[in-house]
Design a protein around this motif. Sequence first.
Motif, short mmCIF file in Angstrom:
data_model
loop_
_atom_site.label_atom_id
_atom_site.label_comp_id
_atom_site.label_asym_id
_atom_site.label_seq_id
_atom_site.Cartn_x
_atom_site.Cartn_y
_atom_site.Cartn_z
N TYR A 106 0.83 -1.21 0.00
CA TYR A 106 0.00 0.00 0.00
C TYR A 106 0.87 1.26 0.00
O TYR A 106 0.59 2.22 -0.72
CB TYR A 106 -0.92 -0.01 1.22
CG TYR A 106 -1.82 1.19 1.32
CD1 TYR A 106 -2.91 1.33 0.47
CD2 TYR A 106 -1.58 2.18 2.26
CE1 TYR A 106 -3.74 2.44 0.55
CE2 TYR A 106 -2.40 3.29 2.36
CZ TYR A 106 -3.48 3.41 1.50
OH TYR A 106 -4.29 4.52 1.59
N GLU A 107 1.93 1.24 0.80
CA GLU A 107 2.84 2.38 0.82
C GLU A 107 3.47 2.59 -0.56
O GLU A 107 3.56 3.72 -1.05
CB GLU A 107 3.93 2.17 1.86
CG GLU A 107 3.54 2.51 3.28
CD GLU A 107 4.72 2.52 4.22
OE1 GLU A 107 4.62 3.16 5.28
OE2 GLU A 107 5.75 1.89 3.90
N GLU A 108 3.92 1.50 -1.17
CA GLU A 108 4.56 1.62 -2.48
C GLU A 108 3.59 2.13 -3.54
O GLU A 108 3.97 2.91 -4.41
CB GLU A 108 5.13 0.25 -2.88
CG GLU A 108 6.29 -0.20 -2.01
CD GLU A 108 6.75 -1.61 -2.35
OE1 GLU A 108 6.04 -2.28 -3.14
OE2 GLU A 108 7.79 -2.04 -1.82
N GLN A 109 2.34 1.71 -3.45
CA GLN A 109 1.35 2.18 -4.41
C GLN A 109 1.08 3.67 -4.24
O GLN A 109 1.00 4.42 -5.23
CB GLN A 109 0.04 1.40 -4.25
CG GLN A 109 -1.08 1.91 -5.17
CD GLN A 109 -2.35 1.11 -5.01
OE1 GLN A 109 -2.40 -0.06 -5.38
NE2 GLN A 109 -3.38 1.73 -4.45
N ARG A 110 0.96 4.12 -3.00
CA ARG A 110 0.69 5.53 -2.75
C ARG A 110 1.87 6.40 -3.18
O ARG A 110 1.68 7.55 -3.58
CB ARG A 110 0.39 5.76 -1.27
CG ARG A 110 -0.92 5.16 -0.79
CD ARG A 110 -2.12 5.80 -1.48
NE ARG A 110 -2.13 7.24 -1.36
CZ ARG A 110 -2.65 7.90 -0.32
NH1 ARG A 110 -3.23 7.22 0.67
NH2 ARG A 110 -2.63 9.22 -0.28
N LYS A 133 -9.30 -1.44 3.43
CA LYS A 133 -9.84 -2.27 2.36
C LYS A 133 -8.71 -2.86 1.52
O LYS A 133 -8.71 -4.06 1.20
CB LYS A 133 -10.78 -1.45 1.49
CG LYS A 133 -11.42 -2.24 0.37
CD LYS A 133 -12.36 -1.38 -0.45
CE LYS A 133 -12.99 -2.18 -1.60
NZ LYS A 133 -13.89 -1.34 -2.43
N PHE A 134 -7.73 -2.02 1.17
CA PHE A 134 -6.59 -2.48 0.37
C PHE A 134 -5.81 -3.55 1.14
O PHE A 134 -5.47 -4.61 0.58
CB PHE A 134 -5.69 -1.29 0.04
CG PHE A 134 -4.48 -1.65 -0.79
CD1 PHE A 134 -4.50 -1.48 -2.16
CD2 PHE A 134 -3.32 -2.14 -0.20
CE1 PHE A 134 -3.39 -1.81 -2.94
CE2 PHE A 134 -2.21 -2.46 -0.96
CZ PHE A 134 -2.25 -2.30 -2.33
N ILE A 135 -5.52 -3.28 2.40
CA ILE A 135 -4.73 -4.22 3.21
C ILE A 135 -5.47 -5.54 3.38
O ILE A 135 -4.88 -6.63 3.28
CB ILE A 135 -4.39 -3.59 4.57
CG1 ILE A 135 -3.49 -2.37 4.38
CG2 ILE A 135 -3.71 -4.60 5.48
CD1 ILE A 135 -3.30 -1.54 5.64
N LEU A 162 -8.71 -7.43 10.53
CA LEU A 162 -7.59 -6.52 10.76
C LEU A 162 -7.67 -5.89 12.14
O LEU A 162 -8.75 -5.56 12.62
CB LEU A 162 -7.56 -5.42 9.69
CG LEU A 162 -7.23 -5.85 8.26
CD1 LEU A 162 -7.21 -4.62 7.36
CD2 LEU A 162 -5.88 -6.56 8.20
N TYR A 163 -6.50 -5.70 12.74
CA TYR A 163 -6.44 -4.99 14.01
C TYR A 163 -6.68 -3.50 13.78
O TYR A 163 -6.75 -3.02 12.65
CB TYR A 163 -5.06 -5.17 14.66
CG TYR A 163 -4.64 -6.61 14.84
CD1 TYR A 163 -5.51 -7.56 15.35
CD2 TYR A 163 -3.35 -7.02 14.52
CE1 TYR A 163 -5.13 -8.87 15.53
CE2 TYR A 163 -2.95 -8.34 14.70
CZ TYR A 163 -3.84 -9.26 15.20
OH TYR A 163 -3.45 -10.56 15.37
#
Length: 300
Positions: A106-110, A133-135, A162-163
């Motif tokens: 997700y970080e790389e996509q952003r 949602k992505f994660i 997810l936590y």
Amino acid sequence: MTFQPRYNLAPGTIVSVSRRNVIVTGQDDRGYYIQGVGDDFTSFLGYGELVAQLNLPGAKLIAPRLDAQPATTVRLDGFESCEALSEDARKMADFHVAFCLAMKAYEEQRRQEPGKELFRLSIRGADKPEARKFIAEHTSKGLGETVLTKPARGGFSKRLFLYQGRTLMEYYNVFKGLDPTQDPRDALIPRTHLKGNRVDRVSIDVREIIDRNTPENFLNLTDGRIADVHKAVEDEIKGINEFCGRNELPLLQVPSPATIKAQIEAKLTPTEIMVAKLGLRETKRKLGKGSTDNPRDFLS
């Protein structure tokens, strides 16, 4: 232009500031990933923040021992690998690794978006619906089973979800601070195997004292009781503690009557106790056909 000094701190280095010790678990181009010693709280410390804290009175750096392990491997607590733990624990370790990989994706996509080249997930960012949602979707693909963004409704459920963002970031910071030689599953496995008090609170010496005083004060024909054993044990331990106190030795703790009763029950059956207290002939009479006597009534 002022450049901040960048200390190359090896994993395992302890930073002591303001009476709190933290251990360095990793480093990137912006700072250090740290974990509290004793509380296991993970966070991030920038290069400038470290310089400012080292200028405070009493601040110091403690280099790691050559044989010291990174803090992330302490979770195994003596086990060589997570493969030695239960299947449920290994499943949760796979889940933790999967959502950490999803957070990294997700970080790389952003960062591919214009103006977001330095994007980093935060607690608040990990709680946003689009991020969750992505994660969740990418974690589901990695695990091969559905992962929910929030707990399922209707009470207890075995489905994974997810936590909250704070917990997600704690695991993710540990994941980013891992050494390339470390197995992420070992570092992210839940510590359920450490639950419970596995240390016997009653020492061997105290148990031997209980065993010595039980026959004379309880297993006899004079209607001995647990209270009599407790009194005898208390008197003997009192004398031992006087000697220990004079010689600066650790003192023995007087066990409770319930502890004494539990030890007697663990070593003798109710019938054996009844034979010792009443004799074989009387025990046969009381426990014969049609008897309503309960042998456990004599454990008092």
